[in-house]
Design an enzyme around this catalytic site. Structure first.
Site, PDB file in Angstrom:
ATOM      1  N   ASP A 134      -9.529  -3.977  -6.162  1.00 40.43           N
ATOM      2  CA  ASP A 134      -8.958  -2.834  -5.452  1.00 40.43           C
ATOM      3  C   ASP A 134      -9.375  -1.543  -6.154  1.00 40.43           C
ATOM      4  OD1 ASP A 134      -7.409  -0.932  -4.152  1.00 40.43           O
ATOM      5  OD2 ASP A 134      -5.581  -2.132  -4.195  1.00 40.43           O
TER       6      ASP A 134
ATOM      7  N   SER B  58       0.843  -1.196   0.000  1.00 47.38           N
ATOM      8  CA  SER B  58       0.000   0.000   0.000  1.00 47.38           C
ATOM      9  C   SER B  58       0.882   1.252   0.000  1.00 47.38           C
ATOM     10  CB  SER B  58      -0.949  -0.049   1.198  1.00 47.38           C
ATOM     11  OG  SER B  58      -1.864   1.010   1.176  1.00 47.38           O
TER      12      SER B  58
ATOM     13  N   HIS C 204      -8.532  -3.696  -1.555  1.00 49.52           N
ATOM     14  CA  HIS C 204      -7.187  -3.213  -1.248  1.00 49.52           C
ATOM     15  C   HIS C 204      -6.564  -3.937  -0.062  1.00 49.52           C
ATOM     16  CE1 HIS C 204      -3.847  -0.429  -1.240  1.00 49.52           C
ATOM     17  NE2 HIS C 204      -4.057  -0.154   0.038  1.00 49.52           N
ATOM     18  N   ASP C 205      -7.362  -4.314   0.921  1.00 52.18           N
ATOM     19  CA  ASP C 205      -6.846  -4.970   2.123  1.00 52.18           C
ATOM     20  C   ASP C 205      -6.593  -6.460   1.943  1.00 52.18           C
ATOM     21  OD1 ASP C 205      -6.476  -2.911   3.867  1.00 52.18           O
ATOM     22  OD2 ASP C 205      -8.202  -3.341   5.132  1.00 52.18           O
TER      23      ASP C 205
ATOM     24  N   ARG D 185     -12.065   7.279   9.255  1.00 48.27           N
ATOM     25  CA  ARG D 185     -11.799   5.848   9.239  1.00 48.27           C
ATOM     26  C   ARG D 185     -12.872   5.087   8.459  1.00 48.27           C
ATOM     27  NH1 ARG D 185      -7.562   2.577   9.099  1.00 48.27           N
ATOM     28  NH2 ARG D 185      -7.939   0.560  10.097  1.00 48.27           N
TER      29      ARG D 185
END
Length: 380
Positions: free
Chosen positions: A327, A149, A360-361, A218
């Protein structure tokens, strides 16, 4: 606000003064890191991990801290990054609040937190700090640098600014520059923090903390870290029980809303808001095209061509760029671009798109896909 430093963290004193790329200097600054495995006599089995925005240096359990780390399934004896073979270093990014010097750290002049007195932070500053650490450990050349990332950006900056520092590179869900979508998301996150009255131009404390701003920041982030496919499969349109709902006509009622709220509340008091602002902006600023050869950089041509030209100047033996189809934050074409740039420079470079549904994670949770890919590269 205080820093959030896990037990077992080690500290490296950066050169003082430490010049920052966009101006200003740090005095008495440090870089937090942890290590696993043993550096061999030839000092050629070192592997550096550069993480994303929020992780600390504790990627996996070790003698200094037996608690599981943020990449526990990937790193350890017999695991894809085998600490029986590799001497592994993981750093906490410069500018963070988890051991490395950042906006929450005490200013050397008065002992009060830097807050907005911290100099403008760039991805390159973190890369330069990591290079100092590597050399201080007696390592002239890393075998491999792995960046995840934001760490993928840091790894590219390290390779561009410190030629010959690594033989190989694995770029995981990284990018050579931020695209407009990711810039827009991070801009909204920073705005949410800054518009919270408790942010108070960066002058908050434990009793007056910009909790609402951090919660919203967040939540925005978590939404982009995963994919619509995963949200649908994991939560669907399931609602939680009526008695669990707030007495608010517009309050949350779907399970996905409750998940986001719980995730945000666990994060807000564990990360310094000012540090978040600095690190977030550093990602928007980074652009590998800045390192394109002069004739390419100044010709006003295609920006992607400049990125490719810059990456082609890096001399590596091997490189692997991994991404996932789902992603949306650092989309797949960005990892393909990284692989192509290295290939143009003569590197044995490969692009590996993975079909993970987790966005993405995925590199943090879908180790069944990422683990074999990393293991194969390192053992080749």
């Amino acid at each position: 606000m205080s820093e959030f430093i896990p037990p077992g963290t080690r500290f490296f004193a950066l050169p003082s003064p430490f010049p920052m790329r966009r101006g200003g200097t740090l005095h008495g600054a440090r870089l937090a890191y942890e290590t696993w495995g043993t550096l061999n006599a030839a000092r050629d089995n070192a592997l550096l991990i550069l993480p994303g925005l929020s992780p600390n240096a504790h990627a996996a359990s070790n003698a200094g801290n037996p608690e599981p780390g943020w990449w526990e399934g990937m790193l350890g004896p017999g695991k894809p990054i085998d600490t029986g073979r590799w001497f592994v270093i993981c750093v906490n990014p410069l500018g963070s609040c988890k051991g490395s010097t950042g906006a929450a750290s005490p200013h050397p002049d008065d002992g009060e937190p830097y807050r907005l007195r911290f100099p403008d932070l760039s991805i390159e500053d973190g890369a330069d700090a990591a290079a100092h650490l590597v050399r201080a450990l007696g390592i002239e050349r890393l075998d491999t640098v792995i960046g995840n990332s934001m760490g993928g950006m840091s790894a590219l900056a390290l390779l561009l600014r410190h030629p010959g520092i690594a033989r190989r590179h694995v770029n995981i869900s990284g990018s050579a520059r931020s695209l407009p979508f990711s810039i827009a998301i991070r801009s909204l996150q920073r705005e949410a923090i800054r518009l919270d009255p408790n942010w108070n131009e960066g002058r908050y404390d434990e009793t007056r903390y910009p909790e609402n701003g951090m919660r919203m920041a967040r939540k925005l982030g978590v939404i982009t870290y995963r994919s619509a496919m995963e949200w649908d499969g994991r939560f669907g349109r399931v609602k939680f029980e009526a008695e669990c709902r707030e007495d608010d006509p517009f309050g949350p009622e779907f399970e996905v809303e409750r998940y986001l709220e719980g995730h945000a509340r666990r994060f807000v008091r564990q990360f310094d808001p000012n540090s978040y602002l600095y690190l977030s902006r550093s990602m928007d600023w980074f652009d590998a095209a800045d390192y394109a050869p002069g004739s390419v950089r100044g010709d006003g041509g295609d920006e992607d061509a400049k990125v490719i030209a810059a990456l082609s100047t890096v001399r590596l033996e091997q490189a692997l760029a991994i991404g996932v189809h789902t992603d949306i934050l650092f989309p797949l074409q960005q990892q393909e671009q990284i692989a192509e740039g290295f290939r143009r420079g003569g590197t044995d470079s490969r692009f590996l798109p993975l079909p993970s549904p987790q966005g993405h994670d995925a590199f943090l949770v879908d180790l069944a896909r990422f683990g074999p890919a990393v293991r194969e590269f390192l053992e080749h």
